[in-house]
Design a protein around this motif. Structure first.
Motif, PDB file in Angstrom:
ATOM      1  N   GLU A 123       0.776  -1.257   0.045  1.00 36.56           N
ATOM      2  CA  GLU A 123       0.015   0.020   0.005  1.00 36.56           C
ATOM      3  C   GLU A 123       0.762   1.320   0.116  1.00 36.56           C
ATOM      4  N   ALA A 124       0.345   2.250  -0.840  1.00 37.89           N
ATOM      5  CA  ALA A 124       1.142   3.451  -0.683  1.00 37.89           C
ATOM      6  C   ALA A 124       0.607   4.456   0.337  1.00 37.89           C
ATOM      7  N   VAL A 125       1.387   5.009   1.073  1.00 39.31           N
ATOM      8  CA  VAL A 125       1.101   5.981   2.104  1.00 39.31           C
ATOM      9  C   VAL A 125       1.651   7.396   1.999  1.00 39.31           C
ATOM     10  N   THR A 126       0.816   8.257   2.424  1.00 42.00           N
ATOM     11  CA  THR A 126       1.375   9.591   2.519  1.00 42.00           C
ATOM     12  C   THR A 126       1.947   9.900   3.684  1.00 42.00           C
ATOM     13  N   VAL A 127       3.315  10.383   4.031  1.00 46.73           N
ATOM     14  CA  VAL A 127       3.848  10.839   5.067  1.00 46.73           C
ATOM     15  C   VAL A 127       4.380  11.968   4.920  1.00 46.73           C
ATOM     16  N   TRP A 128       4.665  12.800   6.325  1.00 43.79           N
ATOM     17  CA  TRP A 128       5.312  14.062   6.383  1.00 43.79           C
ATOM     18  C   TRP A 128       6.465  13.814   7.066  1.00 43.79           C
ATOM     19  N   LEU A 129       7.555  14.241   6.580  1.00 43.90           N
ATOM     20  CA  LEU A 129       8.872  13.997   7.297  1.00 43.90           C
ATOM     21  C   LEU A 129       8.995  14.822   8.413  1.00 43.90           C
ATOM     22  N   ALA A 130      10.272  14.646   9.325  1.00 43.04           N
ATOM     23  CA  ALA A 130      10.534  15.664  10.352  1.00 43.04           C
ATOM     24  C   ALA A 130      10.380  16.893  10.233  1.00 43.04           C
ATOM     25  N   ASP A 131      10.824  17.434   9.135  1.00 41.85           N
ATOM     26  CA  ASP A 131      10.576  19.005   8.614  1.00 41.85           C
ATOM     27  C   ASP A 131       9.671  19.359   8.120  1.00 41.85           C
ATOM     28  N   GLY A 132       8.542  18.409   8.023  1.00 37.55           N
ATOM     29  CA  GLY A 132       7.074  18.658   7.171  1.00 37.55           C
ATOM     30  C   GLY A 132       6.910  18.389   5.793  1.00 37.55           C
ATOM     31  N   THR A 133       8.222  17.878   5.026  1.00 40.37           N
ATOM     32  CA  THR A 133       8.214  17.456   3.737  1.00 40.37           C
ATOM     33  C   THR A 133       7.193  16.390   3.346  1.00 40.37           C
ATOM     34  N   LYS A 134       6.343  16.541   2.410  1.00 42.55           N
ATOM     35  CA  LYS A 134       5.558  15.512   2.312  1.00 42.55           C
ATOM     36  C   LYS A 134       6.012  14.451   1.113  1.00 42.55           C
ATOM     37  N   LYS A 135       5.697  13.333   1.392  1.00 46.14           N
ATOM     38  CA  LYS A 135       6.367  12.082   0.662  1.00 46.14           C
ATOM     39  C   LYS A 135       5.046  10.943   0.391  1.00 46.14           C
ATOM     40  N   ARG A 136       5.310  10.220  -0.579  1.00 47.53           N
ATOM     41  CA  ARG A 136       4.384   9.242  -1.052  1.00 47.53           C
ATOM     42  C   ARG A 136       5.270   8.067  -1.053  1.00 47.53           C
ATOM     43  N   LEU A 137       5.193   6.917  -0.056  1.00 53.43           N
ATOM     44  CA  LEU A 137       6.077   5.916   0.250  1.00 53.43           C
ATOM     45  C   LEU A 137       5.156   4.727   0.094  1.00 53.43           C
ATOM     46  N   LYS A 138       5.814   3.522  -0.347  1.00 54.22           N
ATOM     47  CA  LYS A 138       5.289   2.220  -0.316  1.00 54.22           C
ATOM     48  C   LYS A 138       5.624   1.349   0.802  1.00 54.22           C
ATOM     49  N   VAL A 139       4.612   0.729   1.392  1.00 56.43           N
ATOM     50  CA  VAL A 139       4.796   0.001   2.523  1.00 56.43           C
ATOM     51  C   VAL A 139       5.613  -1.498   2.130  1.00 56.43           C
ATOM     52  N   VAL A 140       6.498  -1.797   2.480  1.00 59.00           N
ATOM     53  CA  VAL A 140       7.354  -2.936   2.100  1.00 59.00           C
ATOM     54  C   VAL A 140       7.288  -4.209   3.268  1.00 59.00           C
ATOM     55  N   ALA A 141       6.855  -3.708   4.493  1.00 64.33           N
ATOM     56  CA  ALA A 141       6.815  -4.629   5.613  1.00 64.33           C
ATOM     57  C   ALA A 141       6.169  -3.823   6.648  1.00 64.33           C
ATOM     58  N   VAL A 142       5.409  -4.666   7.677  1.00 62.49           N
ATOM     59  CA  VAL A 142       4.582  -4.384   8.577  1.00 62.49           C
ATOM     60  C   VAL A 142       5.240  -5.185   9.900  1.00 62.49           C
ATOM     61  N   THR A 143       5.626  -4.293  10.839  1.00 62.24           N
ATOM     62  CA  THR A 143       6.024  -5.108  12.045  1.00 62.24           C
ATOM     63  C   THR A 143       5.150  -5.092  13.094  1.00 62.24           C
ATOM     64  N   LYS A 144       5.259  -5.528  14.294  1.00 61.01           N
ATOM     65  CA  LYS A 144       4.666  -5.936  15.292  1.00 61.01           C
ATOM     66  C   LYS A 144       4.638  -4.674  15.975  1.00 61.01           C
ATOM     67  N   ALA A 145       3.420  -4.309  16.643  1.00 69.44           N
ATOM     68  CA  ALA A 145       3.546  -2.934  17.366  1.00 69.44           C
ATOM     69  C   ALA A 145       4.410  -3.054  18.805  1.00 69.44           C
ATOM     70  N   SER A 146       5.051  -2.037  19.177  1.00 64.02           N
ATOM     71  CA  SER A 146       5.956  -1.972  20.380  1.00 64.02           C
ATOM     72  C   SER A 146       5.055  -1.074  21.277  1.00 64.02           C
ATOM     73  N   ALA A 147       5.662  -1.170  22.847  1.00 66.78           N
ATOM     74  CA  ALA A 147       4.818  -0.314  23.684  1.00 66.78           C
ATOM     75  C   ALA A 147       5.597   0.995  23.671  1.00 66.78           C
TER      76      ALA A 147
END
Length: 836
Positions: A615-639
């Motif tokens: 799935e392609a997701v829209t993310v904003w980086l730490a400086d606010g730059t907008k990117k469209r990236l593809k999910v290559v792996a899903v990890t188990k959630a952490s606390a």
């Protein structure tokens, strides 16, 4: 009715002392925390600091804003705001004179006469720093390469050679001047040319032009600050804001605990007071008073006691608020400048605390008013009154409802992602404690019989009397059990939750790097410099990977359980790493996909994103730059770990937090360890064997949580300790005639004191046992949730806090009963049986 109530209070002051003290402490706690809470809400800044003399400040937007699912606008502070575009700098400079401002990492290293600077020390050019309160006290301003002005508290003097740690590595500088220390930051000041070489990016621009022309030139591409808004440009503005939010959250929780404890303690104290005065109220009924009149009398007494106690408590809070704020600043929980200032908010808080105290008194007497109205005239002729029922319908319903809420919260823990445990699980303990406090009359007879069973076979009537007195006086016993349950159970359960989440953070960090042999970590600095990273990579016979902490923002996928109305924009912790290191140097708990396929156009996310591989997701980086990236792996959630992994392309300006090292096949491990130690020497870094890495994991958040729990637990312990002492002192003082009858029946003073002590310990023991049940249920909920994690983490059991709070309650109970009983036993028994 008020006149009668006033005379009753004057003549029976001892009967109302416990209630008066409970209300006074409740009002004092509420006003104290209310004053600090109000200060944390209204004191978002302390006036312009570093750029206080700048007429206008132009900087990039510090927040990422967008519409939320509820029709509003949501803003999240950027973890690393970008610099000003060159076009903005050019256009603003064309309006009028400007001064360039830069903020970058620069930390003084200890050496010679100089002391090491704090880990958040920064560097600025002298041109902009001179606009904000920096004043030379010795030497001159830096004007050329290799010169620096240092703070006075550094201990350095003009002409000294010092080492400055920068993002590129350590550099040697000559101290040209010493500046007066300021409250808002610790900074090293460089010449403009030197600052530009160390940090080419323009972080802000100070403009002396016309404000309207400057805003027109900016044209919405950046933020223009004027007047009081200039405070937002201070280096610690965001950190202070986060700290104040933490203070508000912590004090909000503490205020809720105080209000909960106060309401329950005041209610039980009033009810117990009325139960002790049944014969007195029955005399009033026998002389013609109606149930309504008796109820109005008790209500008037409560109002008078509430007014006096609340006023006294507010005065104590007025003195306690500044002290608490000062302590929080000293402990690092609040900014250094944080304090309680007198103003309109102070008056408002004190008025609210007074009204809440009055409300607690009136509401707390509600059950007592009903019971007082039910007193029958014939009870005036009774020598003793045995309590017939301690559980009414309202108490049954409230207790079962609280129990259902607590169980539901515990059951929801395994169903929710671990990231939400810190918000959900701590709420279960107060619900279970409230249920236990309301339903404790059901458990008291059973616990009393079980705990006294081993002594029942012994000779003597002591165990029998202890059990009989405890079971037949359920209201008195319940009024003591409830505060003990609150003190021991609440503090221990929250401590267990915090400790478990802290242990999870350490376990997850270790699990990620368990295949390594060494980890190079910062030593007294916020991160590693490029120089130390390069030196470590150059060590022969190793494989290495560098991780850099960062952050991303996204709108997660739809989740009906967590976000039934649609997910808002959320910040996520992330880190960057070379994809080649995944699997060999870094172990990720991959559930779906292949993390080794990570590249500059993709991302690894965890389950809380609610996204799927491909799935392609829209993310904003730490400086606010907008990117469209593809999910290559899903990890188990952490606390509490990072929820996304990116390539080094997206590292930004953040400093690396670790270099992970694995000894290559055939290489000499001892030689590698020596080479790593040599590479880290003098670079404010250290090479840690993987067996020792777990203990070095930074757990600042949970440490602050522990400190907050100490404050909340201390408040609860103080208040409930006084409540236990009040109830037991009142009840023991009213039992003087009962003790006198036992003395006439042949009991010795020593036997009676042992009986009283046994009753106190039995009551405290009942509360402690019920608290143990609450802690056990809380631990069971955490254990069930931990089964979601791939790491093996044990539930932290709060042995020491549990034993400490239980011991304090036992000591308070013994002192509050044995001492009044000893005083009562000094009066001749015949005198006590003939008079009341």
């Amino acid at each position: 009715m008020l006149n009668i109530a006033w005379y009753t209070l004057r003549s029976r002051l001892s009967a109302f002392t416990g209630t008066l003290i409970a209300l006074m402490l409740g009002a004092a706690l509420l006003s104290t925390m209310g004053l600090v809470l109000a200060a944390s809400i209204t004191s978002h800044e302390h006036g312009p600091g570093r750029l206080s003399k700048a007429p206008l400040i132009v900087r990039s937007e510090p927040d990422l804003s967008m519409p939320d699912p509820w029709g509003g606008t949501q803003s999240e502070p950027l973890k690393e705001p970008g610099g000003l575009p060159s076009a903005v700098v050019r256009d603003v400079s064309a309006v009028g004179r400007t001064a360039t401002d830069r903020t970058f990492y620069a930390q003084l290293e200890a050496g010679g006469a100089s002391r090491s600077g704090p880990s958040d020390q920064v560097g600025h050019p002298w041109a902009s720093a001179a606009l904000g309160g920096y004043r030379l006290v010795d030497g001159r301003a830096p004007s050329g390469p290799g010169q620096v002005a240092v703070p006075k508290k550094s201990g350095a003097s003009p002409g000294d050679q010092v080492t400055v740690l920068t993002a590129s590595g350590p550099h040697s500088f000559t101290v040209s001047g010493v500046t007066e220390d300021v409250s808002f930051e610790s900074a090293l000041l460089f010449s403009d040319a030197e600052a530009a070489a160390l940090s080419p990016r323009v972080d802000a621009l100070v403009s002396y032009g016309d404000e309207q022309k400057v805003r027109t030139a900016v044209a919405g591409r950046a933020q223009v600050l004027a007047g009081a808004d200039r405070t937002q440009a201070d280096p610690r503005a965001h950190a202070d804001e986060v700290a104040l939010v933490g203070v508000s959250t912590m004090l909000g929780m503490a205020t809720g605990v105080a209000a909960f404890v106060a309401a329950f303690v005041v209610g039980t104290t009033f009810a117990f007071s009325v139960a002790q005065r049944r014969r007195e109220l029955a005399v009033l009924r026998a002389t013609g008073a109606t149930p309504v009149q008796v109820g109005r009398l008790v209500l008037a007494e409560a109002a008078l006691v509430g007014a006096v106690a609340s006023a006294a408590g507010c005065l104590l809070g007025l003195a306690g608020g500044p002290v608490l704020a000062g302590r929080m600043s000293a402990w690092g929980l609040a900014p250094d400048w944080f304090q309680v200032r007198l103003g309109w908010s102070t008056v408002l808080v004190l008025v609210l605390a007074f009204l809440i105290g009055m409300l607690l008194a009136v509401l707390g007497s509600g059950v007592a008013v009903v019971r007082a109205g039910r007193v029958r005239p014939l009870e005036a002729l009774r020598e003793s009154v045995v309590e017939r029922r301690a559980m009414n319908v309202v108490r049954w319903l409230a207790g079962l409802a609280a129990l259902a809420v607590g169980v539901l919260l515990l059951l929801s823990t395994p169903l929710l992602p671990p990231a939400y445990w810190g918000d959900i699980t701590p709420m279960a303990a107060p619900a279970l404690i409230l249920a236990g406090a309301l339903l404790c009359p059901l458990a008291i007879p059973f616990v009393s019989r079980v705990t006294t069973a081993p002594f029942a076979m012994s000779r003597g009537a002591g165990p029998m009397l202890v059990r009989a007195n405890t079971v037949t006086a359920l209201r008195r016993t319940a009024a003591t059990v409830a505060p003990v349950l609150i003190t021991v159970g609440l503090f221990s359960a929250l401590w267990s939750t915090s400790g478990t989440l802290s242990e999870v953070a350490h376990s997850e960090a270790y699990e990620r790097v368990r295949s390594n042999d060494f980890v190079v970590t910062p030593d007294g600095t916020p991160g590693l410099s490029r120089a130390v990273v390069d030196k470590v990579r150059a060590v022969p016979g190793i494989e290495s990977a560098t991780t850099v902490p960062t952050g991303v923002y996204t709108i997660p996928g739809r989740n009906l359980l967590v976000f039934p109305a649609g997910a808002p924009l959320l910040p996520y912790d992330a880190f960057t790493v070379d994809p080649k290191a995944i699997g060999s140097l870094l172990t990720l708990p991959v559930e779906h996909g292949d993390a080794r396929r990570l590249d500059d156009n993709s991302i690894v996310v965890d389950e809380t994103w609610n996204r799927h591989v491909g799935e392609a997701v829209t993310v904003w980086l730490a400086d606010g730059t907008k990117k469209r990236l593809k999910v290559v792996a899903v990890t188990k959630a952490s606390a509490g770990g990072s929820a996304a992994v990116l390539t080094p392309k997206y590292a930004g300006r953040a400093l690396p937090d670790a270099v992970h090292v694995k000894v290559a096949a055939g290489a000499d491990r001892d030689a590698v360890q020596r080479d790593l130690a040599a590479a880290a020497r003098g670079m404010s870094a250290r090479a840690v064997p993987i067996t020792e890495y777990r203990a070095t994991v930074n757990d600042t958040v949970n440490q602050q949580t522990r400190m907050a729990l100490v404050i909340v637990g201390g408040i609860a312990m103080l208040y409930t300790g006084v409540a236990v002492a009040n109830t037991l002192t009142m009840s023991t003082g009213q039992r003087a005639r009962e003790l006198a009858v036992l003395r006439l029946g042949g009991a010795t003073p020593g036997q009676l004191l042992r009986m009283i002590a046994g009753e106190s310990l039995l009551v405290v023991g009942t509360g402690v046992l019920m608290a143990a049940v609450v802690v056990g249920l809380n631990a069971a909920g955490l254990w069930a949730g931990l089964q979601q994690l791939v790491v093996s983490t044990r539930v932290t059991l709060p042995g020491l806090p549990f034993a400490l709070t239980a011991g304090v309650c036992a000591v308070v109970a013994l002192l509050a009963t044995v001492l009044p009983a000893w005083v009562a036993l000094r009066t001749p028994a015949v005198r006590l049986t003939t008079t009341e």
